[in-house]
Design an enzyme around this catalytic site. Structure first.
Site, PDB file in Angstrom:
ATOM      1  N   THR A 157      -9.381  29.203 -25.282  1.00 54.37           N
ATOM      2  CA  THR A 157     -10.227  29.933 -24.338  1.00 54.37           C
ATOM      3  C   THR A 157     -11.697  29.542 -24.463  1.00 54.37           C
ATOM      4  O   THR A 157     -12.129  28.952 -25.450  1.00 54.37           O
ATOM      5  CB  THR A 157     -10.082  31.454 -24.536  1.00 54.37           C
ATOM      6  OG1 THR A 157     -10.515  31.800 -25.850  1.00 54.37           O
ATOM      7  CG2 THR A 157      -8.641  31.890 -24.336  1.00 54.37           C
ATOM      8  N   ASP A 158     -12.453  29.908 -23.430  1.00 53.21           N
ATOM      9  CA  ASP A 158     -13.889  29.625 -23.421  1.00 53.21           C
ATOM     10  C   ASP A 158     -14.672  30.926 -23.593  1.00 53.21           C
ATOM     11  O   ASP A 158     -14.096  31.986 -23.850  1.00 53.21           O
ATOM     12  CB  ASP A 158     -14.281  28.884 -22.143  1.00 53.21           C
ATOM     13  CG  ASP A 158     -14.032  29.676 -20.878  1.00 53.21           C
ATOM     14  OD1 ASP A 158     -13.808  30.906 -20.949  1.00 53.21           O
ATOM     15  OD2 ASP A 158     -14.052  29.072 -19.791  1.00 53.21           O
ATOM     16  N   LEU A 159     -15.979  30.853 -23.418  1.00 49.90           N
ATOM     17  CA  LEU A 159     -16.840  32.017 -23.595  1.00 49.90           C
ATOM     18  C   LEU A 159     -16.466  33.164 -22.662  1.00 49.90           C
ATOM     19  O   LEU A 159     -16.643  34.332 -22.994  1.00 49.90           O
ATOM     20  CB  LEU A 159     -18.304  31.611 -23.371  1.00 49.90           C
ATOM     21  CG  LEU A 159     -19.359  32.684 -23.600  1.00 49.90           C
ATOM     22  CD1 LEU A 159     -19.326  33.168 -25.045  1.00 49.90           C
ATOM     23  CD2 LEU A 159     -20.727  32.142 -23.254  1.00 49.90           C
TER      24      LEU A 159
END
Length: 156
Positions: free
Chosen positions: A37-39
């Site tokens: 996942t990202d931010l």
């Protein structure tokens, strides 16, 4: 807090519309880890490509074609020559996904696949992937070896 979804497939599945094993359609399960996942808390866009690559590798393996053996015994590897992807909905941490591989076209030196990443039957990303068969020494295009063509069958 998101509700838990029932498990999708836990084993890879080769299937056809008639319920018999077929090289035309394959499903590989993937769970989303935190590292995917990202931010924003959703799967980073490039990781969808990794999920699809894993499914293609497992599709070939399920058909009896280990990529290392293809290189060693036939002197060929498959490379992505083009890819078009549509991102439809985000996947998030801990989602259970199903990544499908569908054979659309088998040519003399290339394969065209349709791939889908879904969560509980909802398509999250779709892609058209063109694979070229290349010689391992020169990386120049070559015909797909006969045993692979036989394993994949004729054009739909």
């Amino acid at each position: 807090m998101r509700s838990r979804r029932p498990s999708l497939v836990t084993q890879p599945v080769l299937s056809s519309s008639k319920g018999h094993p077929s090289p035309r359609s394959f499903t590989w399960p993937v769970r989303v880890y935190y590292e995917d996942t990202d931010l924003g808390g959703v799967v980073y866009y490039a990781n969808y490509l990794k999920f699809m690559e894993r499914a293609r590798t497992e599709w070939l393996r399920a058909l009896g074609f280990e990529q290392t053996a293809l290189a060693r015994e036939h002197g060929v590897v498959f490379v992505v020559s083009s890819l078009t992807i549509n991102y439809l909905r985000p996947a998030a941490f801990d989602d259970e996904l199903a990544v499908t591989v569908e054979l659309e076209k088998l040519g003399a030196g290339q394969i065209v696949l349709r791939q889908t990443i879904a969560r509980a039957q909802e398509a999250l990303a779709t892609a058209s992937v063109r694979l070229g068969c290349v010689n391992t020494a020169t990386f120049r295009p070559v015909r797909i070896p006969g045993p692979i063509v036989a394993g994949l069958g004729k054009n739909p």
